[in-house]
Write an enzyme that holds these catalytic residues in place. Structure first.
Site, PDB file in Angstrom:
ATOM      1  N   SER A 166       0.253  -0.872   9.030  1.00 36.20           N
ATOM      2  CA  SER A 166       1.400  -0.289   8.443  1.00 36.20           C
ATOM      3  C   SER A 166       2.419  -1.426   8.855  1.00 36.20           C
ATOM      4  O   SER A 166       2.241  -2.471   8.773  1.00 36.20           O
ATOM      5  CB  SER A 166       1.808   1.139   8.973  1.00 36.20           C
ATOM      6  N   ASP A 418      -4.935   3.925  -0.714  1.00 39.10           N
ATOM      7  CA  ASP A 418      -3.439   3.834   0.127  1.00 39.10           C
ATOM      8  C   ASP A 418      -2.534   3.327  -0.771  1.00 39.10           C
ATOM      9  O   ASP A 418      -2.387   2.093  -1.221  1.00 39.10           O
ATOM     10  CB  ASP A 418      -3.547   2.971   1.218  1.00 39.10           C
ATOM     11  N   HIS A 443      -4.752   5.105   4.418  1.00 40.90           N
ATOM     12  CA  HIS A 443      -3.877   4.108   5.061  1.00 40.90           C
ATOM     13  C   HIS A 443      -4.381   3.659   6.529  1.00 40.90           C
ATOM     14  O   HIS A 443      -4.776   4.516   7.366  1.00 40.90           O
ATOM     15  CB  HIS A 443      -2.352   4.776   5.302  1.00 40.90           C
TER      16      HIS A 443
END
Length: 480
Positions: A166, A418, A443
């Site tokens: 991320s 995602d 994710h």
């Protein structure tokens, strides 16, 4: 990086960057082996000489499998939260430590967890927050790596690989780009490094969310699209607001149509979070959830043609699965989409300075209410909150945007489910800037621990990531 808490309620469902990129729950249990907690005194300002203060940066070390004669170091570039949470939720590093004879280091990002440059004053005003930037965080990481190599016996020539997911994945990639003499390569998982400026269309993020729901059940995305008007109709009267409050079991009743806008934002964030954690097995990441949670949610959302009240009763059943899968939640809090283990104020500030990611919806290619990207409104709100103005293109100037082919040894992995893959690198740029796409992945699924229900695509992705890391390690060894 990234649930969709909306920084600016005034901008509606898509007018601002999700903040933080992930709203985390409590820590999960650690998948393997203990770690030591350590601290390093860091400069508050690495790039100026007027502010000479220091702070204690927290980092975690696990060296059970480390080969002491210059064995590799896997270095997690901490992102917007408590570093113990990342340590406990990055099982991939624990899984491969023995195979690579690697030391694991998890470095906390300044202004998060315990690594507060000005202690309790760190968030008091923009003067104290002025040192919360990705550049300062990367400098912390570089100083920490050099410190480890000079103070740990046998680590002087240890090759270091940056790993992150991320926002942490963005930092891992940028760490390799800016400090190639410090890290030999980087694994950047679910890193939306191109979600800036006009590099990608602002609506792709929400169209991916919508597609996840569309393919998980007939009528599902259409039911959600129709729910917004249903809420608008009901929130126009006091009786309707009371009905919404009761139907959704809200902890605080809705009093005004503006409160109904908050309800819509909360629902939008819930659908985005579900897209990010649509894992193939039961998991406890943002919330305790069943396997393939969107499929479970869509079982309640089969008929978009229902009347307003029947439709919204079904929407409640759907979101209740997300917030109350354990059956322990007595009421739903629209101000909270997960637990409070992230330093949300820090991420708000970052979205108001350099982490400006344009997002928008049109209600046609997605299941959300139409909302244009409005940089001026964002700027006004940031100035009101912090007295600062966002710099729309600074990240592009700093890290190169799409002009990164001069760099090397970075793996960009992205999951097809995602929404953050919208801003990710999904095609190889060069032989050593490699894209790994996981069609069945949400994710950063590849950073999670191995699981019997892992799809073949993530098993193959991890195998490729390990193979490339071994190549980087071997090449680094020969250079010494």
């Amino acid at each position: 990086m990234l649930g969709l808490l909306l920084l600016l309620p005034l901008l509606g469902a898509a007018g601002a960057l999700p903040a933080p990129l992930l709203r985390r729950r409590r820590s999960a249990s650690l998948p393997a082996g203990p770690y030591q907690t350590r601290y390093l005194r860091q400069q508050i300002d690495h790039f100026g000489f007027d502010e000479n203060g220091t702070f204690q940066q927290r980092y975690l070390v696990a060296d059970q499998h480390w080969k002491k004669d210059n064995g590799p170091i896997l270095f997690y570039t901490g992102n917007e939260g408590d570093i113990e949470w990342f340590c406990n939720n990055t099982g991939f590093m624990w899984d491969v430590a023995e195979e690579l004879n690697a030391m694991l280091v998890f470095a906390e990002h300044r202004y998060y967890g315990e690594s507060l440059p000005f202690g309790n004053e760190s968030f008091s005003d923009s003067k104290h927050l002025n040192y919360l930037t990705s550049e300062q965080a990367l400098a912390d990481f570089a100083v920490l790596v050099e410190y480890l190599k000079t103070t740990i016996a046998g680590a002087k020539h240890s090759p270091v690989i940056a790993i992150g997911g991320s926002y942490g994945g963005m930092l891992a990639a940028w760490f390799r780009m800016k400090y190639p003499h410090v890290v030999v390569g980087a694994l950047a998982a679910s890193a939306p490094v191109w979600e800036f400026g006009d590099l990608v269309p602002c609506g792709t993020f929400f169209s991916i969310v919508t597609n996840d729901f569309k393919k998980s059940g007939k009528g599902c995305s259409e039911s959600i699209r129709n729910s917004w008007n249903a809420i608008t109709h009901l929130s126009s009267t006091d009786a309707g607001l009371q009905w919404l409050s009761n139907t959704f079991h809200l902890c605080s009743p809705l009093k005004t149509p503006q409160d109904a806008a908050v309800l819509k934002n909360w629902l939008s964030e819930t659908w985005v979070n579900l897209a990010m954690v649509d894992y193939p097995y039961k998991a406890d990441f943002l919330q305790p959830l069943p396997a393939w949670p969107i499929q479970e949610v869509c079982k309640f959302l089969k008929d978009p043609s229902l009347s307003d009240k029947l439709l919204l009763q079904n929407v409640f059943q759907a979101v209740n699965l997300y917030y109350n899968y354990t059956g322990e939640t007595s009421c739903l809090d629209v101000s909270q989409t997960a637990t409070k283990s992230l330093g949300e104020m820090g991420w708000y500030y970052q979205t108001c300075t350099e982490m400006v990611m344009p997002l928008c919806t049109d209600g046609v290619h997605d299941m959300f209410e139409p909302q244009k990207w409005d940089f001026d409104a964002l700027s006004e709100e940031c100035y009101r909150m912090w007295g600062v103005m966002p710099r729309l293109s600074w990240i592009l100037s700093m890290y190169g945007g799409k002009n990164i082919s001069s760099h090397s040894n970075i793996i960009f992995s992205n999951g097809g489910l995602d929404p953050w893959s919208a801003g990710g690198v999904t095609q190889n740029i060069t032989d050593s800037l490699v894209a790994v796409v996981i069609p069945d992945g949400a994710h950063h699924l590849d950073l999670r621990s191995r699981h019997p229900l892992d799809p073949k695509s993530v098993q193959q992705a991890r195998a490729m990531e390990i193979r490339l890391m071994k190549e980087w390690i071997e090449k680094a060894r020969h250079s010494h």
